[in-house]
Motif scaffolding. Sequence first.
Motif, PDB file in Angstrom:
ATOM      1  N   GLU A  86       0.830  -1.204   0.000  1.00 31.46           N
ATOM      2  CA  GLU A  86       0.000   0.000   0.000  1.00 31.46           C
ATOM      3  C   GLU A  86       0.864   1.253   0.000  1.00 31.46           C
ATOM      4  O   GLU A  86       0.497   2.280  -0.575  1.00 31.46           O
ATOM      5  CB  GLU A  86      -0.946  -0.018   1.204  1.00 31.46           C
ATOM      6  N   LYS A  87       2.029   1.179   0.645  1.00 32.18           N
ATOM      7  CA  LYS A  87       2.939   2.330   0.676  1.00 32.18           C
ATOM      8  C   LYS A  87       3.547   2.579  -0.700  1.00 32.18           C
ATOM      9  O   LYS A  87       3.619   3.732  -1.147  1.00 32.18           O
ATOM     10  CB  LYS A  87       4.049   2.089   1.699  1.00 32.18           C
ATOM     11  N   VAL A  88       3.986   1.509  -1.380  1.00 35.93           N
ATOM     12  CA  VAL A  88       4.573   1.715  -2.706  1.00 35.93           C
ATOM     13  C   VAL A  88       3.491   2.077  -3.731  1.00 35.93           C
ATOM     14  O   VAL A  88       3.766   2.770  -4.709  1.00 35.93           O
ATOM     15  CB  VAL A  88       5.389   0.485  -3.163  1.00 35.93           C
ATOM     16  N   GLU A  89       2.259   1.623  -3.494  1.00 33.76           N
ATOM     17  CA  GLU A  89       1.150   2.037  -4.367  1.00 33.76           C
ATOM     18  C   GLU A  89       0.883   3.534  -4.209  1.00 33.76           C
ATOM     19  O   GLU A  89       0.671   4.246  -5.202  1.00 33.76           O
ATOM     20  CB  GLU A  89      -0.109   1.245  -4.025  1.00 33.76           C
ATOM     21  N   GLU A  90       0.902   4.000  -2.973  1.00 35.55           N
ATOM     22  CA  GLU A  90       0.721   5.439  -2.729  1.00 35.55           C
ATOM     23  C   GLU A  90       1.849   6.236  -3.367  1.00 35.55           C
ATOM     24  O   GLU A  90       1.637   7.325  -3.900  1.00 35.55           O
ATOM     25  CB  GLU A  90       0.663   5.709  -1.229  1.00 35.55           C
ATOM     26  N   GLY A  91       3.065   5.665  -3.315  1.00 35.94           N
ATOM     27  CA  GLY A  91       4.194   6.324  -3.958  1.00 35.94           C
ATOM     28  C   GLY A  91       3.985   6.448  -5.455  1.00 35.94           C
ATOM     29  O   GLY A  91       4.279   7.479  -6.062  1.00 35.94           O
TER      30      GLY A  91
ATOM     31  N   GLU B  94       3.061  13.131 -13.228  1.00 34.20           N
ATOM     32  CA  GLU B  94       3.284  12.959 -14.653  1.00 34.20           C
ATOM     33  C   GLU B  94       3.932  11.608 -14.929  1.00 34.20           C
ATOM     34  O   GLU B  94       5.052  11.352 -14.511  1.00 34.20           O
ATOM     35  CB  GLU B  94       4.160  14.094 -15.189  1.00 34.20           C
ATOM     36  N   LYS B  95       3.215  10.762 -15.631  1.00 34.55           N
ATOM     37  CA  LYS B  95       3.712   9.435 -15.993  1.00 34.55           C
ATOM     38  C   LYS B  95       3.776   9.354 -17.518  1.00 34.55           C
ATOM     39  O   LYS B  95       2.763   9.071 -18.174  1.00 34.55           O
ATOM     40  CB  LYS B  95       2.799   8.335 -15.451  1.00 34.55           C
ATOM     41  N   PRO B  96       4.936   9.629 -18.118  1.00 30.93           N
ATOM     42  CA  PRO B  96       5.031   9.564 -19.587  1.00 30.93           C
ATOM     43  C   PRO B  96       4.697   8.179 -20.106  1.00 30.93           C
ATOM     44  O   PRO B  96       5.282   7.183 -19.669  1.00 30.93           O
ATOM     45  CB  PRO B  96       6.505   9.921 -19.860  1.00 30.93           C
ATOM     46  N   ASP B  97       3.721   8.121 -20.997  1.00 33.78           N
ATOM     47  CA  ASP B  97       3.261   6.837 -21.549  1.00 33.78           C
ATOM     48  C   ASP B  97       2.878   5.857 -20.440  1.00 33.78           C
ATOM     49  O   ASP B  97       3.050   4.648 -20.572  1.00 33.78           O
ATOM     50  CB  ASP B  97       4.340   6.210 -22.442  1.00 33.78           C
ATOM     51  N   ASN B  98       2.370   6.400 -19.339  1.00 30.93           N
ATOM     52  CA  ASN B  98       1.933   5.631 -18.165  1.00 30.93           C
ATOM     53  C   ASN B  98       3.077   4.826 -17.549  1.00 30.93           C
ATOM     54  O   ASN B  98       2.863   3.761 -16.976  1.00 30.93           O
ATOM     55  CB  ASN B  98       0.781   4.687 -18.531  1.00 30.93           C
ATOM     56  N   MET B  99       4.290   5.337 -17.614  1.00 26.62           N
ATOM     57  CA  MET B  99       5.445   4.643 -17.035  1.00 26.62           C
ATOM     58  C   MET B  99       5.845   5.291 -15.714  1.00 26.62           C
ATOM     59  O   MET B  99       6.006   6.511 -15.635  1.00 26.62           O
ATOM     60  CB  MET B  99       6.630   4.657 -18.007  1.00 26.62           C
ATOM     61  N   ALA B 100       6.001   4.453 -14.680  1.00 23.74           N
ATOM     62  CA  ALA B 100       6.444   4.928 -13.369  1.00 23.74           C
ATOM     63  C   ALA B 100       6.877   3.728 -12.533  1.00 23.74           C
ATOM     64  O   ALA B 100       6.416   2.603 -12.741  1.00 23.74           O
ATOM     65  CB  ALA B 100       5.330   5.698 -12.664  1.00 23.74           C
ATOM     66  N   ILE B 101       7.772   3.989 -11.582  1.00 20.93           N
ATOM     67  CA  ILE B 101       8.286   2.938 -10.692  1.00 20.93           C
ATOM     68  C   ILE B 101       8.306   3.457  -9.264  1.00 20.93           C
ATOM     69  O   ILE B 101       8.716   4.598  -9.018  1.00 20.93           O
ATOM     70  CB  ILE B 101       9.716   2.512 -11.095  1.00 20.93           C
ATOM     71  N   SER B 102       7.854   2.628  -8.330  1.00 22.97           N
ATOM     72  CA  SER B 102       7.894   2.975  -6.906  1.00 22.97           C
ATOM     73  C   SER B 102       8.767   1.946  -6.200  1.00 22.97           C
ATOM     74  O   SER B 102       8.474   0.750  -6.229  1.00 22.97           O
ATOM     75  CB  SER B 102       6.479   2.980  -6.320  1.00 22.97           C
ATOM     76  N   CYS B 103       9.844   2.402  -5.560  1.00 25.33           N
ATOM     77  CA  CYS B 103      10.816   1.509  -4.923  1.00 25.33           C
ATOM     78  C   CYS B 103      10.677   1.525  -3.409  1.00 25.33           C
ATOM     79  O   CYS B 103      10.736   2.598  -2.790  1.00 25.33           O
ATOM     80  CB  CYS B 103      12.242   1.930  -5.275  1.00 25.33           C
ATOM     81  N   GLY B 104      10.528   0.357  -2.816  1.00 24.88           N
ATOM     82  CA  GLY B 104      10.621   0.264  -1.376  1.00 24.88           C
ATOM     83  C   GLY B 104      12.045   0.579  -0.954  1.00 24.88           C
ATOM     84  O   GLY B 104      12.997   0.264  -1.672  1.00 24.88           O
ATOM     85  N   SER B 105      12.210   1.208   0.203  1.00 24.38           N
ATOM     86  CA  SER B 105      13.538   1.635   0.628  1.00 24.38           C
ATOM     87  C   SER B 105      13.776   1.325   2.100  1.00 24.38           C
ATOM     88  O   SER B 105      12.889   1.484   2.936  1.00 24.38           O
ATOM     89  CB  SER B 105      13.703   3.138   0.387  1.00 24.38           C
TER      90      SER B 105
ATOM     91  N   CYS C   4      16.659  -2.881  -2.353  1.00 21.45           N
ATOM     92  CA  CYS C   4      15.484  -3.430  -1.685  1.00 21.45           C
ATOM     93  C   CYS C   4      14.630  -4.193  -2.695  1.00 21.45           C
ATOM     94  O   CYS C   4      14.265  -3.663  -3.745  1.00 21.45           O
ATOM     95  CB  CYS C   4      14.655  -2.313  -1.043  1.00 21.45           C
ATOM     96  N   GLY C   5      14.322  -5.443  -2.377  1.00 20.91           N
ATOM     97  CA  GLY C   5      13.604  -6.293  -3.324  1.00 20.91           C
ATOM     98  C   GLY C   5      12.105  -6.121  -3.280  1.00 20.91           C
ATOM     99  O   GLY C   5      11.361  -7.113  -3.346  1.00 20.91           O
ATOM    100  N   PHE C   6      11.652  -4.884  -3.201  1.00 22.24           N
ATOM    101  CA  PHE C   6      10.216  -4.604  -3.124  1.00 22.24           C
ATOM    102  C   PHE C   6       9.951  -3.390  -4.014  1.00 22.24           C
ATOM    103  O   PHE C   6      10.022  -2.241  -3.582  1.00 22.24           O
ATOM    104  CB  PHE C   6       9.828  -4.315  -1.666  1.00 22.24           C
ATOM    105  N   LYS C   7       9.663  -3.667  -5.287  1.00 25.72           N
ATOM    106  CA  LYS C   7       9.509  -2.595  -6.276  1.00 25.72           C
ATOM    107  C   LYS C   7       8.216  -2.802  -7.055  1.00 25.72           C
ATOM    108  O   LYS C   7       7.879  -3.911  -7.443  1.00 25.72           O
ATOM    109  CB  LYS C   7      10.700  -2.576  -7.237  1.00 25.72           C
ATOM    110  N   LEU C   8       7.522  -1.699  -7.296  1.00 25.67           N
ATOM    111  CA  LEU C   8       6.250  -1.731  -8.012  1.00 25.67           C
ATOM    112  C   LEU C   8       6.385  -0.969  -9.328  1.00 25.67           C
ATOM    113  O   LEU C   8       6.825   0.185  -9.345  1.00 25.67           O
ATOM    114  CB  LEU C   8       5.145  -1.113  -7.160  1.00 25.67           C
ATOM    115  N   PHE C   9       5.995  -1.622 -10.425  1.00 28.04           N
ATOM    116  CA  PHE C   9       6.093  -1.045 -11.765  1.00 28.04           C
ATOM    117  C   PHE C   9       4.709  -0.927 -12.393  1.00 28.04           C
ATOM    118  O   PHE C   9       3.860  -1.801 -12.179  1.00 28.04           O
ATOM    119  CB  PHE C   9       6.918  -1.945 -12.695  1.00 28.04           C
ATOM    120  N   THR C  10       4.504   0.109 -13.174  1.00 27.12           N
ATOM    121  CA  THR C  10       3.367   0.048 -14.096  1.00 27.12           C
ATOM    122  C   THR C  10       3.769  -0.956 -15.176  1.00 27.12           C
ATOM    123  O   THR C  10       4.962  -1.211 -15.408  1.00 27.12           O
ATOM    124  CB  THR C  10       3.075   1.410 -14.744  1.00 27.12           C
ATOM    125  N   ARG C  11       2.793  -1.530 -15.832  1.00 28.71           N
ATOM    126  CA  ARG C  11       3.096  -2.543 -16.863  1.00 28.71           C
ATOM    127  C   ARG C  11       3.990  -1.955 -17.946  1.00 28.71           C
ATOM    128  O   ARG C  11       4.933  -2.598 -18.420  1.00 28.71           O
ATOM    129  CB  ARG C  11       1.785  -3.053 -17.471  1.00 28.71           C
TER     130      ARG C  11
END
Length: 332
Positions: free
Chosen positions: A182-187, A193-204, A244-251
């Motif tokens: 939920e924290k990385v989703e909020e991130g 601004e997500k160019p071409d819907n691209m973004a990454i949220s990294c757990g730290s 940190c092995g906890f990363k969330l990517f848009t497709r």
Amino acid sequence: MSTVEADLHLGLGEQRGTRLIFHSTPQCIILVVVVLHVSANTVDQTRHEKEKHFLTADGKEESFSSLMDPPSLELSVVVPSYNEELRLPVMMDEAMEYLEKRQKENPSFTYEVIVVDDGSKDKTTEVAMKYTKKYGAQKVRVLTLVKNRGKGGAVRMGTLSCRGRFILMADADGATKFADIEKVEEGLESIDEKPDNMAISCGSRAHLEKESVAQRSLFRTFLMYGFHFLVWFFCVRGIKDTQCGFKLFTREAALKTFSSLHVERWAFDVELLFIAQCFEIPVVEVAVNWTEIEGSKLVPFWSWLQMGRDLVLIRLRYLTGAWRLESERKTQ
């Protein structure tokens, strides 16, 4: 020989030495470039026939999906696993409990967990298959690699098989609490601004660094800070914790980055973020809970040494053109 003659002779010798250095410098550079190109490994994204399918709960074979296809689920979770028969159940129990509860509260939320057995020598696949039998293959799929590729290779192979709009990379040891998704989703949502819907949220884990330093030896602390410096100097800036092995990517971000990934071992996270910054994909860093779990496959000295070498090679190979980004290869 007089003093004047000796000085003249010495001066001529120094000039010859200087000319030799200047003449040899281009040759050294050419040699380095050639070595970097020759030793650069190509990305092996081919699958063994056995890696193209997963088993359903009743033992039938079905084909994996492709990251190139449109998404059909909300979330995919990729769990790289190597000899994790003992630690995997703890992580999977926690993850499935959270995901099932979330789906009950919000029926429109759909998910899958892809456990990637990275050529394990134990019963990792058998343990993972118990969850397929319990929850069904639509929710839990097991990708068993014929040979060990390394963590980066396992994550890439799992990611290329995902169906989700969002893709979470999560370690099998359960060091990060799964609810921290939920924290990385909020991130991810915080990125306007997500160019071409691209973004990454990294757990730290950077916020835990002072506490961890107090528990580490002076030598391990030196290695840690040395690695951080190499990451900053050669590859990635602005991210305090790349590992940190906890990363969330848009497709879209996953497809863009993993399509160009070369490193299959421990330093793959760094190359992944380096690629993201080259493509100007927004990356946000979010503090997560983390607990050190016994049984780590990372050997402090040798693994850090290997990662340090890989960091230098990542930078030099992209700099010399030995490695190129996916878009660069397509335009030529």
